[in-house]
Design a protein around this motif. Structure first.
Motif, PDB file in Angstrom:
ATOM      1  N   MET A   1       0.837  -1.207   0.000  1.00 10.89           N
ATOM      2  CA  MET A   1       0.000   0.000   0.000  1.00 10.89           C
ATOM      3  C   MET A   1       0.869   1.253   0.000  1.00 10.89           C
ATOM      4  O   MET A   1       0.603   2.216  -0.729  1.00 10.89           O
ATOM      5  CB  MET A   1      -0.917  -0.011   1.232  1.00 10.89           C
ATOM      6  CG  MET A   1      -1.849   1.214   1.292  1.00 10.89           C
ATOM      7  SD  MET A   1      -2.910   1.175   2.741  1.00 10.89           S
ATOM      8  CE  MET A   1      -3.974  -0.208   2.318  1.00 10.89           C
ATOM      9  N   ALA A   2       1.929   1.246   0.782  1.00  6.89           N
ATOM     10  CA  ALA A   2       2.810   2.419   0.834  1.00  6.89           C
ATOM     11  C   ALA A   2       3.494   2.633  -0.503  1.00  6.89           C
ATOM     12  O   ALA A   2       3.640   3.783  -0.971  1.00  6.89           O
ATOM     13  CB  ALA A   2       3.842   2.228   1.947  1.00  6.89           C
ATOM     14  N   GLN A   3       3.903   1.538  -1.120  1.00 11.17           N
ATOM     15  CA  GLN A   3       4.538   1.665  -2.434  1.00 11.17           C
ATOM     16  C   GLN A   3       3.546   2.174  -3.484  1.00 11.17           C
ATOM     17  O   GLN A   3       3.897   3.000  -4.352  1.00 11.17           O
ATOM     18  CB  GLN A   3       5.111   0.303  -2.853  1.00 11.17           C
ATOM     19  CG  GLN A   3       6.352  -0.091  -2.049  1.00 11.17           C
ATOM     20  CD  GLN A   3       6.827  -1.485  -2.358  1.00 11.17           C
ATOM     21  OE1 GLN A   3       6.029  -2.343  -2.771  1.00 11.17           O
ATOM     22  NE2 GLN A   3       8.105  -1.731  -2.134  1.00 11.17           N
ATOM     23  N   ALA A   4       2.295   1.681  -3.393  1.00  8.99           N
ATOM     24  CA  ALA A   4       1.251   2.162  -4.328  1.00  8.99           C
ATOM     25  C   ALA A   4       0.996   3.630  -4.106  1.00  8.99           C
ATOM     26  O   ALA A   4       0.808   4.411  -5.093  1.00  8.99           O
ATOM     27  CB  ALA A   4      -0.020   1.347  -4.121  1.00  8.99           C
ATOM     28  N   ASN A   5       0.942   4.065  -2.878  1.00 11.05           N
ATOM     29  CA  ASN A   5       0.742   5.482  -2.574  1.00 11.05           C
ATOM     30  C   ASN A   5       1.862   6.325  -3.149  1.00 11.05           C
ATOM     31  O   ASN A   5       1.637   7.430  -3.680  1.00 11.05           O
ATOM     32  CB  ASN A   5       0.649   5.703  -1.066  1.00 11.05           C
ATOM     33  CG  ASN A   5      -0.639   5.173  -0.481  1.00 11.05           C
ATOM     34  OD1 ASN A   5      -1.625   5.004  -1.218  1.00 11.05           O
ATOM     35  ND2 ASN A   5      -0.650   4.931   0.825  1.00 11.05           N
ATOM     36  N   LEU A   6       3.073   5.798  -2.996  1.00  6.17           N
ATOM     37  CA  LEU A   6       4.219   6.542  -3.524  1.00  6.17           C
ATOM     38  C   LEU A   6       4.126   6.686  -5.034  1.00  6.17           C
ATOM     39  O   LEU A   6       4.379   7.775  -5.598  1.00  6.17           O
ATOM     40  CB  LEU A   6       5.518   5.829  -3.130  1.00  6.17           C
ATOM     41  CG  LEU A   6       6.820   6.492  -3.606  1.00  6.17           C
ATOM     42  CD1 LEU A   6       6.923   7.919  -3.032  1.00  6.17           C
ATOM     43  CD2 LEU A   6       8.024   5.641  -3.180  1.00  6.17           C
ATOM     44  N   ASP A   7       3.708   5.599  -5.690  1.00  7.21           N
ATOM     45  CA  ASP A   7       3.557   5.660  -7.155  1.00  7.21           C
ATOM     46  C   ASP A   7       2.480   6.676  -7.545  1.00  7.21           C
ATOM     47  O   ASP A   7       2.635   7.427  -8.519  1.00  7.21           O
ATOM     48  CB  ASP A   7       3.194   4.279  -7.697  1.00  7.21           C
ATOM     49  CG  ASP A   7       4.352   3.296  -7.577  1.00  7.21           C
ATOM     50  OD1 ASP A   7       5.510   3.768  -7.413  1.00  7.21           O
ATOM     51  OD2 ASP A   7       4.108   2.077  -7.615  1.00  7.21           O
ATOM     52  N   LYS A   8       1.406   6.673  -6.769  1.00 12.85           N
ATOM     53  CA  LYS A   8       0.278   7.562  -7.086  1.00 12.85           C
ATOM     54  C   LYS A   8       0.666   9.024  -6.949  1.00 12.85           C
ATOM     55  O   LYS A   8       0.326   9.859  -7.803  1.00 12.85           O
ATOM     56  CB  LYS A   8      -0.913   7.262  -6.186  1.00 12.85           C
ATOM     57  CG  LYS A   8      -1.608   5.957  -6.521  1.00 12.85           C
ATOM     58  CD  LYS A   8      -2.752   5.719  -5.558  1.00 12.85           C
ATOM     59  CE  LYS A   8      -3.442   4.391  -5.845  1.00 12.85           C
ATOM     60  NZ  LYS A   8      -4.552   4.121  -4.911  1.00 12.85           N
ATOM     61  N   ILE A   9       1.296   9.351  -5.876  1.00 11.34           N
ATOM     62  CA  ILE A   9       1.606  10.771  -5.664  1.00 11.34           C
ATOM     63  C   ILE A   9       2.648  11.246  -6.658  1.00 11.34           C
ATOM     64  O   ILE A   9       2.749  12.435  -6.948  1.00 11.34           O
ATOM     65  CB  ILE A   9       2.048  11.054  -4.220  1.00 11.34           C
ATOM     66  CG1 ILE A   9       3.356  10.335  -3.901  1.00 11.34           C
ATOM     67  CG2 ILE A   9       0.978  10.659  -3.226  1.00 11.34           C
ATOM     68  CD1 ILE A   9       3.945  10.724  -2.565  1.00 11.34           C
ATOM     69  N   ARG A  10       3.428  10.324  -7.125  1.00  7.35           N
ATOM     70  CA  ARG A  10       4.401  10.713  -8.130  1.00  7.35           C
ATOM     71  C   ARG A  10       3.719  10.952  -9.487  1.00  7.35           C
ATOM     72  O   ARG A  10       4.114  11.828 -10.244  1.00  7.35           O
ATOM     73  CB  ARG A  10       5.474   9.643  -8.271  1.00  7.35           C
ATOM     74  CG  ARG A  10       6.503   9.670  -7.123  1.00  7.35           C
ATOM     75  CD  ARG A  10       7.438   8.513  -7.231  1.00  7.35           C
ATOM     76  NE  ARG A  10       8.494   8.575  -6.197  1.00  7.35           N
ATOM     77  CZ  ARG A  10       9.358   7.611  -5.951  1.00  7.35           C
ATOM     78  NH1 ARG A  10       9.271   6.456  -6.638  1.00  7.35           N
ATOM     79  NH2 ARG A  10      10.279   7.759  -5.027  1.00  7.35           N
ATOM     80  N   LYS A  11       2.656  10.149  -9.784  1.00 10.53           N
ATOM     81  CA  LYS A  11       1.957  10.253 -11.062  1.00 10.53           C
ATOM     82  C   LYS A  11       0.809  11.257 -11.031  1.00 10.53           C
ATOM     83  O   LYS A  11       0.355  11.734 -12.058  1.00 10.53           O
ATOM     84  CB  LYS A  11       1.401   8.886 -11.462  1.00 10.53           C
ATOM     85  CG  LYS A  11       2.469   7.852 -11.763  1.00 10.53           C
ATOM     86  CD  LYS A  11       1.843   6.524 -12.082  1.00 10.53           C
ATOM     87  CE  LYS A  11       2.886   5.459 -12.362  1.00 10.53           C
ATOM     88  NZ  LYS A  11       2.263   4.140 -12.652  1.00 10.53           N
ATOM     89  N   GLY A  12       0.253  11.545  -9.870  1.00 18.12           N
ATOM     90  CA  GLY A  12      -0.941  12.384  -9.787  1.00 18.12           C
ATOM     91  C   GLY A  12      -2.189  11.508  -9.793  1.00 18.12           C
ATOM     92  O   GLY A  12      -2.191  10.408 -10.311  1.00 18.12           O
ATOM     93  N   ALA A  13      -3.245  11.987  -9.189  1.00  8.38           N
ATOM     94  CA  ALA A  13      -4.439  11.166  -8.990  1.00  8.38           C
ATOM     95  C   ALA A  13      -5.517  11.459 -10.008  1.00  8.38           C
ATOM     96  O   ALA A  13      -5.719  12.595 -10.435  1.00  8.38           O
ATOM     97  CB  ALA A  13      -4.969  11.401  -7.585  1.00  8.38           C
ATOM     98  N   ARG A  14      -6.286  10.416 -10.369  1.00  9.34           N
ATOM     99  CA  ARG A  14      -7.485  10.553 -11.210  1.00  9.34           C
ATOM    100  C   ARG A  14      -8.700  10.553 -10.297  1.00  9.34           C
ATOM    101  O   ARG A  14      -8.612  10.227  -9.127  1.00  9.34           O
ATOM    102  CB  ARG A  14      -7.564   9.388 -12.203  1.00  9.34           C
ATOM    103  CG  ARG A  14      -6.395   9.366 -13.199  1.00  9.34           C
ATOM    104  CD  ARG A  14      -6.653   8.328 -14.281  1.00  9.34           C
ATOM    105  NE  ARG A  14      -6.779   7.018 -13.722  1.00  9.34           N
ATOM    106  CZ  ARG A  14      -5.784   6.177 -13.497  1.00  9.34           C
ATOM    107  NH1 ARG A  14      -4.534   6.549 -13.779  1.00  9.34           N
ATOM    108  NH2 ARG A  14      -6.005   4.968 -13.016  1.00  9.34           N
ATOM    109  N   LYS A  15      -9.866  10.924 -10.892  1.00  7.96           N
ATOM    110  CA  LYS A  15     -11.104  11.019 -10.098  1.00  7.96           C
ATOM    111  C   LYS A  15     -11.434   9.705  -9.425  1.00  7.96           C
ATOM    112  O   LYS A  15     -11.773   9.654  -8.230  1.00  7.96           O
ATOM    113  CB  LYS A  15     -12.258  11.444 -11.002  1.00  7.96           C
ATOM    114  CG  LYS A  15     -13.589  11.572 -10.262  1.00  7.96           C
ATOM    115  CD  LYS A  15     -14.683  12.012 -11.195  1.00  7.96           C
ATOM    116  CE  LYS A  15     -16.007  12.119 -10.437  1.00  7.96           C
ATOM    117  NZ  LYS A  15     -17.120  12.520 -11.330  1.00  7.96           N
TER     118      LYS A  15
END
Length: 469
Positions: free
Chosen positions: A137-151
């Motif tokens: 989950m932490a790794q996924a969060n890191l990937d997300k914040i690096r890419k930006g979030a969709r709706k």
């Protein structure tokens, strides 16, 4: 006339000289007259008079092993007791409660051990999986914040946060309930630790979900990225630690700790039972009560004697002898005991023990003589006169006057073929005019009993008539 006198003198001198020459040439060896006696078998007895102290075969002062109020004492002065017989009892109410308390503690420790055996490995592996999931989950969060979030990601993050919040609230309630039960003693340490761990995991999940939601909504800032990166690194380190614990099978140590706790509780239970048993005092030996020190109701303890027991079926006669009498003491078969007008009796000797050391003050050796005392006539503390009696039958004997002593050696002249031969001997018992021969002579030999001062080894002797035999 003058010439005739001279001739007569010359004849006398000549005759004297001739007779002297003849005597020296024809002189015979002279036989020394002696008196003799045969070496023959017979019986001989000897005794040694001493004083002694009477002591019991054994004596024990009995003290209780535990302290308390003496509830019962079952013997009186002079009573006979058997080994293992109950002598006294101490009030045991507290010791009985101690056993019950130890039984409860052992039962709880044994239950805890069984629980740990059943759940330790499973619980560890469950925690490991939770940390693995948290890392993902932490790794996924890191990937997300690096890419930006969709709706749809924001919606999912919000749903995940709500779910984490519900889970954290539920774990908080479970922890509060577990804490109450733990303080009441209703649950074990293991169960409380598990509730606390689950709460912490839920809180970590909530924080992670909240951070994830915030980051998803706001978008990542540089400092936010660093925070999430730190969370990932921290979770990775935790996972690495757990994996090393898994390889070492760390749950086995937990099981062994619980087992040790159960064993310790079992030992404490055993000691509590021993203390309860020790409230009953038993006789360690068979004998008679020689002293009674306390009465019922007294407060007693391990330093307070209850009674003394003596075994007088056999008694010891304690005496001291000179070193030259030790051989005689070793051979004693009977002992005559006299105590004023109270006792005058001969006893068979059961055992003789001799000290290996000499008393430096008296220069005597301590001797312990054991005799049976079936009628209890001998009382410890008596100070009788004793006579050690030694008798030997069918032993070699010679008259005492045949024995000579030179340089500490005993010798006799033995007559063989009309000549005497010096023989070294060793003697045993002595009685009146006889001595016992232990070595150096044979039955039937003849020894000189008178005339020894004028003899030397090998001299020719003549036996005076009527002496031999």
């Amino acid at each position: 006339m003058y010439l005739r006198r001279i001739s007569a003198v010359m004849l006398v001198l000549t005759a004297f000289c001739l007779s002297g020459i003849s005597y020296s040439q024809e002189k015979e060896e002279v036989s020394v007259p002696v008196k003799v006696a045969p070496v023959q078998r017979g019986e001989i007895a000897q005794e040694l008079s001493l004083t002694a102290d009477v002591g019991p075969q054994s004596s024990v002062t009995i003290v209780p092993k535990v302290g308390g109020i003496l509830e019962e004492i079952r013997v009186e002065l002079g009573d006979g007791v058997k080994k293992g017989q109950v002598i006294a009892k101490i009030e045991d109410r507290e010791y009985s409660l101690g056993v019950k308390q130890a039984e409860a503690a052992f039962s709880a420790a044994e239950t805890q051990w069984n629980l740990v055996k059943a759940t330790a490995e499973t619980e560890f592996l469950s925690n490991l999986k939770q940390v693995e999931a948290a890392l993902k989950m932490a790794q996924a969060n890191l990937d997300k914040i690096r890419k930006g979030a969709r709706k749809e990601e924001i919606e999912r993050a919000d749903a995940a946060y709500k779910q984490a919040l519900e889970n954290a609230e539920a774990m908080q309630k479970d922890l509060n309930r577990a804490r109450d039960n733990y303080e009441k003693g209703a649950i074990s340490d293991q169960q409380f630790d598990r509730a606390e761990l689950q709460f912490k995991v839920a809180q970590a999940g909530l924080q992670s979900a909240r951070a994830n939601l915030d980051l998803t909504k706001k978008g990542a800032r540089e400092e936010d990225v660093k925070v999430v990166e730190a969370q990932v690194e921290q979770t990775q380190a935790q996972l690495k630690t757990l994996e090393s614990f898994k390889e070492a099978k760390s749950w086995e140590a937990k099981i062994k700790g619980a087992e040790a706790g159960a064993q310790q509780a079992e030992v404490a239970l055993g000691l509590a039972k021993i203390r309860l048993d020790d409230c009953t005092t038993k006789a360690p030996i068979s004998g008679m009560i020689s002293k009674r020190f306390v009465d019922v109701g007294a407060m007693v303890g391990p330093t307070q004697p209850l009674v003394s027991v003596v075994d007088v079926d056999t008694v010891k006669l304690l005496t001291h002898v000179n070193d030259e009498d030790i051989d005689l003491v070793k051979s004693a078969q009977r002992v005559a005991v006299k105590v004023d007008t109270y006792l005058d009796k001969v006893f068979e000797v059961k055992e003789i023990n001799i000290s290996p050391a000499m008393d430096p003050l008296s220069r005597k050796i301590e001797v312990e003589i054991k005799i049976s005392n079936p009628d209890y006539l001998m009382k410890p503390g008596m100070f009788p006169r004793i006579r050690l009696l030694v008798q030997r039958n069918n032993t070699l004997l010679i008259p005492k006057e045949a024995v000579m002593e030179k340089d500490g050696r005993k010798e006799v002249f033995v007559v063989r073929d009309a000549r005497v031969h010096l023989s070294r001997i060793s003697i045993g018992l002595e009685k009146d005019d006889l001595v016992e021969i232990m070595s150096g002579l044979k039955e039937g030999e003849t020894v000189v009993v008178a005339g020894q001062p004028s003899l030397k080894d090998g001299d020719k002797v003549i036996i005076e008539e009527g002496d031999e035999g």
